[in-house]
Design a protein around this motif. Structure first.
Motif: not given
Length: 553
Positions: A334-361
């Motif tokens: 709401p604060v931005i109130n325009t489209p936001i393009a969000l780039g998530l790079d190197e998400v492989d790092e999250v794969f190393k932590h399966p518990v976090i990965a499952a919930d985050f993805f």
């Protein structure tokens, strides 16, 4: 007096362009020009095929300007009677302009991927400008204004082209290499190509200083090679409500460079954008989901340059995912109130932590699903980049890796490598290009390293072929990193031994094959794999003590 015929088309089923602004700026520039009395502007909107032909007959212009959408080899996008897209083929356009070769002096095609039409029309018209790749609204407008400002000051078409490119540079827009000039009067033009040139081959080259090929390719670099239709697909998708783009490719294939260009394209359409590299997350934040999501929210907030307000939304008994969702839904979006393009790079790092990965993805997938019906979530556009296959167990309905636009970056093909050779100022035959491709395939990083060293005069192609797979060669660090990673996994080490030994494609098992492909070491032929290139075959054979043609002992 010269007549400028401006033809505009923005079919209802295509992205909206700022065509009225472009025409207005051109008119305003010529009205204040020294030679304003020498030009008459004629504008035609929502142009259909009949309108194009009739306008050329009725007005007999010296300059024809088209503003709208291009589709590369498929043609230019005009409108049909319903206002929807109707593509006009390159051959038809060339045939039409042939009928006006004694009247029309210059054609400017201000449309994405219109170089192929420029090449064809240039057979009959002395001066034609097209676009070698996708071009943003801002760059297109700046080029047109710079071009016509120069014409209004009595400059030649060739000089006007340079002023147009300079106008883009002066606004710090990294697209000045996109306009391409085809002119019989331009003695320095090295962009001539044959009719039938594909949109994959960008042959107009500006001579600039060399770049050390490390990390992502800068936005203003002349050494970024597009791989159509990938960029066009991504640029179109990011502008759609609730967009999700997932880019997969081995390391050093150009994922981050592509992501940066997608975010920049969104920015050119007045979107806010932010990028998060998960390799920058400290270990402490990867120890619990709650800390990780707080870090994620804070990182994005900082990128958007607005105050971090975690304390206002990270309270109570709600779980971490609900708190994170509330932070986006009730604050960030709401604060931005325009489209936001969000780039998530190197998400492989999250794969190393399966518990976090499952919930985050699962959370990302939930946001994507909500964007289908909830207005606030339509403004969130996601771009996810990763190298590895997704081996973590994710519910098919809770994974972001089976929805959205999938992009798998391919190696560069022959014409793209040839284009990169030219951009380095190297004059090679087709056979020399193929020799390089045999050594390193079309791997963008490996190709650029070779051309950088050759262009600097540090090595020749024959010498490179001789030492590439040794510690003396320019790839030593790259190869050593792969070797160390393989040594950690005995099964992968055995698999690569099979691959480099075999004279034909080999089956090493599904998991090993995909892991080796994720590392960029092999390519598939059916269900079997072969080494990506001779460089890897030579290097790993030497490391494993295997003579070519022999099996490992």
């Amino acid at each position: 007096m010269k007549k400028i015929l401006i033809l505009s088309a923005n079919p209802t089923n295509t992205d909206k362009l700022r065509l009225d602004e472009e025409v207005r700026e051109i008119q305003a520039g010529l009205e204040r020009a020294r030679s304003r009395d020498q030009f008459e502007i004629i504008t035609k909107w929502a142009v259909r095929t009949d309108d194009l032909r009739r306008a050329l007959l009725d007005y007999e212009p010296e300059i024809v300007h088209f503003s709208g959408h291009g589709a590369g080899n498929q043609g230019l996008a005009l409108e049909n009677n319903a206002g929807e897209i109707q593509l006009v083929s390159t051959a038809a356009l060339a045939r039409l302009f042939k009928l006006f070769k004694n009247q029309v002096e210059c054609v400017l095609l201000n449309a994405c991927y219109s170089e192929v039409q420029a090449v064809a029309i240039h057979q009959h018209i002395d001066c034609v400008v097209g676009m070698s790749q996708a071009i943003g609204d801002r760059a297109a407008i700046e080029f047109a204004v710079g071009f016509y400002d120069a014409l209004g000051a009595d400059r030649t078409y060739e000089e006007a082209y340079e002023f147009g490119c300079t106008a883009i540079d002066l606004e710090n827009i990294p697209e000045s290499a996109t306009p391409v000039l085809k002119s019989r009067n331009n003695l320095t033009d090295n962009s001539e190509t044959n009719q039938g040139t594909s949109q994959e081959s960008t042959s107009a080259v500006k001579v600039i200083s060399l770049e050390n090929p490390e990390g992502q390719v800068p936005l203003d670099s002349a050494f970024y090679i597009e791989r159509p239709p990938i960029e066009t697909d991504c640029y179109e998708t990011i502008l759609k409500p609730g967009a999700l783009i997932r880019i997969k490719a081995p390391r050093q294939m150009g994922k981050t460079s592509l992501m940066t260009r997608i975010l920049n394209h969104a920015h050119q359409h007045d979107y806010q954008y932010a990028s998060v590299n998960f390799q920058s997350a400290d270990a402490e934040f990867l120890s619990s989901l709650d800390l990780f999501l707080q870090w994620f929210c804070a990182s994005i907030t900082n990128e958007l340059n607005i105050p971090v307000k975690l304390e206002d939304y990270w309270q109570g008994v709600l779980g971490s995912k609900n708190k994170c969702t509330n932070y986006f839904q009730r604050y960030l979006l709401p604060v931005i109130n325009t489209p936001i393009a969000l780039g998530l790079d190197e998400v492989d790092e999250v794969f190393k932590h399966p518990v976090i990965a499952a919930d985050f993805f699962g959370l990302l997938r939930a946001w994507h699903e909500r964007s289908k019906n909830e207005l606030v979530w339509k403004n969130l556009r996601l771009v996810i980049a990763h190298s590895k296959e997704v081996y973590i167990p994710l519910n098919i309905n809770q994974s972001p890796f089976n929805v959205g636009l999938p992009i798998e970056l391919p190696d560069l093909n022959h014409s793209q490598v040839q284009d990169l050779v030219k951009r380095h100022g190297i004059n090679w035959s087709d056979s020399q290009v193929e020799e390089l491709r045999k050594l390193v395939d079309g791997h963008p990083y490996l190709v650029r390293v070779a051309l950088y060293e050759i262009a600097r005069g540090r090595i020749t192609l024959p010498k490179l072929q001789q030492i590439a797979a040794t510690e003396e060669g320019p790839y030593s660090d790259h190869l050593r990193r792969h070797w160390l990673n393989l040594q950690i996994d005995a099964e992968l080490l055995a698999a690569i031994a099979q691959v480099v030994t075999a004279d034909s494609p080999v089956n090493v098992g599904v998991e090993a094959a995909f892991k080796l492909r994720s590392m960029g070491l092999v390519k598939f032929q059916g269900n079997d794999v072969i080494p990506l290139c001779d460089l890897y075959r030579q290097y790993f054979s030497a490391r494993l003590g295997i003579k070519q043609g022999n099996s490992p002992t």
